[in-house]
Motif scaffolding. Structure first.
Motif, short mmCIF file in Angstrom:
data_model
loop_
_atom_site.label_atom_id
_atom_site.label_comp_id
_atom_site.label_asym_id
_atom_site.label_seq_id
_atom_site.Cartn_x
_atom_site.Cartn_y
_atom_site.Cartn_z
N GLU A 105 54.25 -17.03 -37.99
CA GLU A 105 52.99 -17.53 -38.51
C GLU A 105 53.03 -19.05 -38.61
O GLU A 105 54.04 -19.62 -39.01
CB GLU A 105 52.68 -16.93 -39.89
CG GLU A 105 52.28 -15.48 -39.85
CD GLU A 105 51.76 -15.00 -41.19
OE1 GLU A 105 50.90 -14.11 -41.20
OE2 GLU A 105 52.23 -15.50 -42.24
N GLU A 162 47.15 -19.18 -38.10
CA GLU A 162 46.65 -18.45 -39.27
C GLU A 162 45.65 -19.29 -40.07
O GLU A 162 44.79 -18.75 -40.76
CB GLU A 162 47.81 -18.02 -40.16
CG GLU A 162 48.51 -16.74 -39.71
CD GLU A 162 49.14 -16.84 -38.34
OE1 GLU A 162 49.05 -15.87 -37.56
OE2 GLU A 162 49.72 -17.91 -38.01
N SER A 211 42.44 -18.97 -37.96
CA SER A 211 41.84 -17.64 -38.07
C SER A 211 41.18 -17.42 -39.43
O SER A 211 40.42 -16.48 -39.61
CB SER A 211 42.91 -16.56 -37.85
OG SER A 211 43.80 -16.49 -38.96
N LYS A 237 42.98 -16.90 -42.21
CA LYS A 237 43.85 -16.13 -43.10
C LYS A 237 44.28 -16.98 -44.29
O LYS A 237 44.39 -16.50 -45.43
CB LYS A 237 45.08 -15.63 -42.35
CG LYS A 237 46.02 -14.78 -43.19
CD LYS A 237 47.17 -14.22 -42.37
CE LYS A 237 48.08 -13.35 -43.25
NZ LYS A 237 49.20 -12.75 -42.46
N TYR A 238 44.59 -18.27 -44.02
CA TYR A 238 44.95 -19.22 -45.08
C TYR A 238 44.00 -20.41 -45.03
O TYR A 238 43.54 -20.81 -43.95
CB TYR A 238 46.39 -19.71 -44.91
CG TYR A 238 47.42 -18.62 -44.85
CD1 TYR A 238 47.62 -17.76 -45.94
CD2 TYR A 238 48.20 -18.42 -43.71
CE1 TYR A 238 48.56 -16.75 -45.88
CE2 TYR A 238 49.14 -17.42 -43.66
CZ TYR A 238 49.32 -16.58 -44.74
OH TYR A 238 50.25 -15.57 -44.69
N CYS A 259 48.20 -24.64 -44.74
CA CYS A 259 49.61 -24.23 -44.64
C CYS A 259 50.51 -25.45 -44.84
O CYS A 259 50.14 -26.57 -44.50
CB CYS A 259 49.92 -23.62 -43.27
SG CYS A 259 49.39 -21.91 -43.07
#
Length: 290
Positions: free
Chosen positions: A131, A135, A138, A140-141, A144
């Protein structure tokens, strides 16, 4: 294209089964099929190969997944923002963190964020192997923390934070703890404890092999706390980024001729696609004295 088609496509991309995707979407299979066909007509090409029972995404379909996930994530963010505003709840920011980044350097920073954004709730998630910035794209987070910056991408904001050098970790009572710089020959004489998630692992192996140095691990683990606790007990030594010690009783020493380092970065979607709170966090990270 309407927003229902986004949801239908993502359900289909996940199951690759029209019957199952229709069930999850709450519509009939013929309705789902027509919605996907309209999507294909609009984009000028098929999003799936249909070969009997074998259904798989085309290159176009694979390209659409990330963008459609961003749309879906944006809708969820809007709904969450509205619900939180009405109910007086905090805004949740999901942050993926590379497993080898230790909390010590970041504790003061996150305390500052919580002070500056009292309406925010931070949810930190360990990144799974493989990951990274995808992500974030997308959805998702929201952002990061990565151990090395991704390639430049106009869709991403990449904020460098600090550089971290690789060091040798030894127990504070170890004879080498009193040495400012350890030779590679001294390192080779020690029982080695292998950090399986170490980003430098491949580079270290090559570095040692080029110098005919053989490090034979006596203990291996993907868990940072287990590895460091073994070092603190004097069971061996390990290679460790200089700010990554999380266990008491460890000291870090430079190794002569070993100059590996990593760059810690904060990554988020660029521009106004970010929640306002994420943009504030990025600004705070830029001005923070790391």
């Amino acid at each position: 294209m309407d927003l229902n088609q986004v949801r239908y496509f993502l359900n289909l991309a996940e199951s690759l089964n029209f019957t199952e995707a229709a069930r999850v979407s709450g519509i009939s299979q013929p309705s789902l099929t027509k919605a996907i066909q309209r999507l294909e007509d609009e984009f000028g090409g098929p999003v799936l190969y249909r070969d009997g029972k074998d259904t798989r995404l085309t290159a176009l379909g694979r390209d659409l997944i990330v963008e459609f996930m961003r749309i879906q994530s944006a809708l969820e963010n809007i709904n969450e923002l509205a619900e939180n505003s009405v109910a007086g709840r905090s805004r949740k920011i999901n942050i993926g963190v590379a497993s080898t980044i230790a909390p010590r350097v970041f504790a003061k920073f996150w305390a500052l964020v919580l002070k500056e954004l009292p309406e925010v709730e931070l949810l930190l998630h360990p990144l799974n192997p493989g990951e990274a910035e995808a992500e974030v794209l997308s959805g998702k987070y929201d952002m990061c923390l990565l151990t090395n910056p991704p390639e430049p991408n106009f869709k991403l904001t990449i904020q460098p934070l600090f550089q971290e050098r690789l060091r040798l970790a030894v127990a504070s009572h170890h004879p080498l703890a009193g040495t400012d710089e350890i030779t590679q020959e001294q390192m080779m004489e020690q029982p080695y404890i292998d950090r399986m998630h170490c980003e430098f692992r491949t580079q270290l192996i090559k570095h040692f092999m080029d110098r005919n140095i053989v490090m034979r691990p006596r203990f291996q683990s993907e868990r940072e706390d287990w590895v460091q606790q073994m070092v603190a007990q004097g069971a061996g030594v390990c290679s460790l980024p200089e700010h990554s010690a999380i266990v008491d009783g460890i000291v870090l020493r430079a190794v002569k001729g070993l100059t590996l380092s990593r760059n810690i970065s904060m990554v988020a979607v660029s521009g106004s696609a970010n929640p306002r709170e994420v943009r504030v966090i990025l600004g705070l990270s830029k001005d923070f004295n790391w």
